[in-house]
Scaffold this motif. Structure first.
Motif, PDB file in Angstrom:
ATOM      1  N   PHE A   7      29.148 -24.358  -0.946  1.00  0.00           N
ATOM      2  CA  PHE A   7      29.096 -24.086  -2.824  1.00  0.00           C
ATOM      3  C   PHE A   7      29.734 -24.265  -3.352  1.00  0.00           C
ATOM      4  N   SER A   9      31.004 -21.968  -5.519  1.00  0.00           N
ATOM      5  CA  SER A   9      31.285 -21.096  -6.001  1.00  0.00           C
ATOM      6  C   SER A   9      31.318 -19.471  -5.093  1.00  0.00           C
ATOM      7  N   SER A  11      30.725 -17.245  -5.583  1.00  0.00           N
ATOM      8  CA  SER A  11      29.669 -16.212  -6.780  1.00  0.00           C
ATOM      9  C   SER A  11      28.742 -16.912  -5.561  1.00  0.00           C
ATOM     10  N   ASP A  12      28.372 -17.563  -5.309  1.00  0.00           N
ATOM     11  CA  ASP A  12      27.360 -18.839  -4.844  1.00  0.00           C
ATOM     12  C   ASP A  12      26.809 -18.045  -3.137  1.00  0.00           C
ATOM     13  N   ILE A  15      23.452 -15.885  -1.556  1.00  0.00           N
ATOM     14  CA  ILE A  15      22.495 -16.020  -2.068  1.00  0.00           C
ATOM     15  C   ILE A  15      22.719 -17.514  -0.485  1.00  0.00           C
ATOM     16  N   GLY A  62      24.705 -25.691  -2.370  1.00  0.00           N
ATOM     17  CA  GLY A  62      23.958 -25.498  -3.436  1.00  0.00           C
ATOM     18  C   GLY A  62      24.371 -25.150  -4.421  1.00  0.00           C
ATOM     19  N   GLY A  64      25.062 -23.999  -8.874  1.00  0.00           N
ATOM     20  CA  GLY A  64      24.064 -24.477 -10.162  1.00  0.00           C
ATOM     21  C   GLY A  64      25.235 -24.408 -11.244  1.00  0.00           C
ATOM     22  N   ILE A  86      20.764 -23.390  -7.528  1.00  0.00           N
ATOM     23  CA  ILE A  86      21.152 -21.647  -7.424  1.00  0.00           C
ATOM     24  C   ILE A  86      20.934 -21.421  -9.300  1.00  0.00           C
ATOM     25  N   ALA A  88      22.051 -20.046 -12.136  1.00  0.00           N
ATOM     26  CA  ALA A  88      22.885 -19.202 -12.677  1.00  0.00           C
ATOM     27  C   ALA A  88      22.714 -19.497 -14.520  1.00  0.00           C
ATOM     28  N   SER A  95      19.342 -26.652 -12.119  1.00  0.00           N
ATOM     29  CA  SER A  95      20.213 -26.450 -11.595  1.00  0.00           C
ATOM     30  C   SER A  95      18.833 -27.593 -10.860  1.00  0.00           C
ATOM     31  N   ASN A 114      17.494 -20.594  -5.007  1.00  0.00           N
ATOM     32  CA  ASN A 114      18.123 -19.605  -5.210  1.00  0.00           C
ATOM     33  C   ASN A 114      17.041 -19.694  -2.959  1.00  0.00           C
ATOM     34  N   SER A 116      17.781 -21.142   0.083  1.00  0.00           N
ATOM     35  CA  SER A 116      18.555 -21.372   1.116  1.00  0.00           C
ATOM     36  C   SER A 116      18.375 -20.969   2.702  1.00  0.00           C
TER      37      SER A 116
END
Length: 159
Positions: A7, A9, A11-12, A15, A62, A64, A86, A88, A95, A114, A116
């Motif tokens: 993924f 970032s 921040s992901d 998720i 993943g 976004g 994701i 975002a 996405s 989202n 996953s």
């Protein structure tokens, strides 16, 4: 049996934990990477170059915002890629459409926004085609899921 979870970032991470949870339930080994198709494309290519050598058999990706990561991975690997859109921006629809609308001959299987966990389950289904013990576990899982659903809802529900 080994799956890469990639993924773009930090921040992901929350998720994408769902994919790891599904794989853990079935004893499937995985390795997770934070690799942006835009910020560190060289590192992404390096990981993909060695993916098959390291016995990865499927990739869950993943993304976004621009959500290019799953498509970029699919364009550089013949391993099955499962995209996780994701949320975002724009409720995740941007996405989702970015991931699902791949050009002919470069497919990315895509799950819900989202979701996953379902990406992990799809990876298990793909691997179950090759590994009889995993297929047996998946069939047992589905049987138990149905039995539990019937048991919990057999008498109707109170509203």
């Amino acid at each position: 049996m080994k799956v890469a979870i990639i993924f773009g970032s930090k921040s992901d991470k929350e998720i994408m934990k769902g994919a790891a949870e599904a794989l853990k339930e079935f004893g499937v080994e995985y390795k997770a990477f934070i690799l942006s198709a835009h910020r560190v494309p060289e590192r992404l290519m390096e990981v993909l170059k060695h993916a098959e050598e390291e016995d990865f058999e499927c990739i869950i990706a993943g993304a976004g915002l621009a959500a290019h990561l799953p498509g970029v991975i699919a364009s550089h690997s013949i391993l099955p890629v499962i995209g996780v859109p994701i949320n975002a921006a724009v409720s995740g629809m941007d996405s989702l459409l970015s991931i699902v609308q791949m050009p002919k001959s470069i497919p990315v299987a895509t799950v819900g926004i989202n979701n996953s966990y379902n990406a992990g389950m799809l990876a298990i289904e793909i691997l179950a085609l090759k590994y009889p013990e995993l297929k047996k576990s998946l069939l047992e899982y589905r049987k138990n899921m149905k039995e539990k659903f019937i048991r919990e809802n057999n008498e109707g529900v109170e509203l």
